[in-house]
Enzyme design. Structure first.
Site, mmCIF file in Angstrom:
data_model
loop_
_atom_site.group_PDB
_atom_site.id
_atom_site.type_symbol
_atom_site.label_atom_id
_atom_site.label_comp_id
_atom_site.label_asym_id
_atom_site.label_seq_id
_atom_site.Cartn_x
_atom_site.Cartn_y
_atom_site.Cartn_z
ATOM 1 N N ASP A 1 0.859 -1.182 0.000
ATOM 2 C CA ASP A 1 0.000 0.000 0.000
ATOM 3 C C ASP A 1 0.894 1.230 0.000
ATOM 4 O OD1 ASP A 1 -2.298 1.508 0.073
ATOM 5 O OD2 ASP A 1 -2.602 1.306 2.236
ATOM 6 N N GLU B 1 -2.454 0.274 -4.614
ATOM 7 C CA GLU B 1 -2.221 -0.954 -3.860
ATOM 8 C C GLU B 1 -2.210 -2.177 -4.761
ATOM 9 O OE1 GLU B 1 -5.350 -2.491 -1.299
ATOM 10 O OE2 GLU B 1 -6.751 -1.008 -2.103
#
Length: 398
Positions: free
Chosen positions: A9, A125
């Site tokens: 992320d 992500e």
């Protein structure tokens, strides 16, 4: 052989990209959101004047914020006016999605150099299967997880070298746990867990941290006295099934124990592509006709550019309108053959617009292309739809 699934992320992605452009804002509370009228102004002395959140008036929402702004209570999805009450002196910058997409492509390419088994989950992500990456299964210095830690660090360094940005990675036996863990040590974090670590690291967390437990389900759990993942794990499967149904109840039991056998899906075809915009103020179909027409054309051009860049064409052209009373209307139509041509998309979207009664102010306008196919799979395009080749397009209102 142990299974190593990672979730990466990017840290405060949009805000971090903006700080590359405006490094003088590092360490300050910065909020990303609103329109281009909040673009920084370059002054005669070479410095910039930035808009402050206190100056904002409208109903836009926060796209993201730096960690300094988050510490003041500002978070994604919050109304900018509410954010202004919490952090009036925070810097306000407009969103620049073209730049964010460019950096998204850069960081994913950097990851692929080390770990090619990637599942794309959005602009900031990804999941990665590190199981077979060279070195991941090695024990380093007596640490059986030393090899996979080294691989994850190499990925983080490759992303930093390619983009100048930091990311956080969680590495566990499955996707559910990895997504949880990528958020544990932000920013610039690396968390590697095994199933043996679940009681100590996962069970104390709030149940809502599990991806798949939304606000409504969390409220129901809290009403039943369940607030942590550990408390959820202590519940009998049948009891959860009785309260949440056979499918969701069984899933809650598995998720609380950190069980997830989903594979990393390295390729999936999109079903549609769309662009939409929410206006700073409600626009009237008659009084703001010229502005709406320009926005409408721009959305069609953006969708066409997205299709062309990714190598897709589509047959089903649709529109989405949201009025000032929050009523949402959609319309679509199919073309004789798939296309990525902006003029044909614009023409078909205009035909859809004719089927809507435009009697109220608009707060949102969107354009969508569905029925996608790979461009190389289409033998030859069908006959073009008649459209004005160069005249500026206006909404067919009355």
């Amino acid at each position: 052989m142990p299974r190593y699934i990672a979730h990466l992320d990017m840290d405060a992605f949009y805000a971090s990209v903006e700080l590359l452009r405006y490094p003088d804002l590092r360490g300050q509370p910065v909020v990303i959101g609103g329109g281009r009228r909040h673009q920084p102004a370059l002054l005669a002395d070479g410095t910039r004047r930035y808009a402050r959140l206190a100056e904002y008036a409208g109903r836009g929402v926060v796209t993201t914020a730096t960690y300094e702004a988050r510490a003041l209570g500002v978070h994604s999805g919050m109304g900018l006016m509410k954010a202004a009450a919490l952090a009036p002196q925070a810097i306000l910058l407009p969103t620049d999605f073209d730049e964010y997409r460019r950096y998204s492509r850069l960081f994913k390419a950097a990851v692929a150099e080390i770990a090619p088994q990637i599942e794309d989950r959005g602009i900031d992500e990804i999941y990665m299967d590190l199981t077979d990456v060279p070195g991941a299964q090695d024990a380093v210095g007596g640490d059986p997880l030393g090899g996979v830690r080294a691989v994850a660090r190499a990925i983080k360094e490759n992303v930093r070298r390619a983009t100048g940005l930091t990311c956080s990675i969680g590495v566990t036996p499955n996707k559910l746990l990895s997504k949880l863990c990528s958020d544990l040590d932000k920013p610039d974090g690396l968390t590697v867990l095994t199933e043996a670590d679940i009681p100590a690291r996962i069970w104390p967390l709030p149940a809502r941290r599990i991806n798949g437990i939304g606000p409504k389900a969390n409220a129901r759990l809290e009403a039943l006295g369940i607030r942590t993942i550990g408390e959820l794990a202590a519940c009998e499967r049948q009891w959860l099934v009785e309260h949440f149904g056979p499918s969701y109840g069984a899933w809650l039991h598995e998720a609380a124990h950190g069980r997830d056998d989903r594979p990393v899906v390295t390729h999936s075809e999109p079903k549609s592509m769309s662009r939409e915009t929410t206006f700073e103020r409600d626009l009237h179909p008659r009084a703001d006709r010229e502005q709406l027409g320009a926005l409408f054309t721009r959305l069609c051009e953006q969708v066409a550019a997205d299709l062309a860049r990714k190598g897709y064409v589509g047959r089903t052209i649709g529109i989405k309108l949201r009025f000032d009373d929050f009523r949402t209307v959609t319309r679509d139509q199919s073309l004789p053959s798939p296309t990525d041509d902006a003029r044909l998309i614009r023409h078909a979207a205009g035909q859809c617009l004719k089927r809507v009664t435009l009697d109220r102010r608009l707060r949102l306008l969107g354009v969508r292309v569905g029925g996608l196919r790979r461009k190389e799979e289409v033998a030859r395009p069908g006959p073009p739809v008649a459209a004005e080749p160069s005249a500026p397009y206006t909404l067919p209102l009355f």
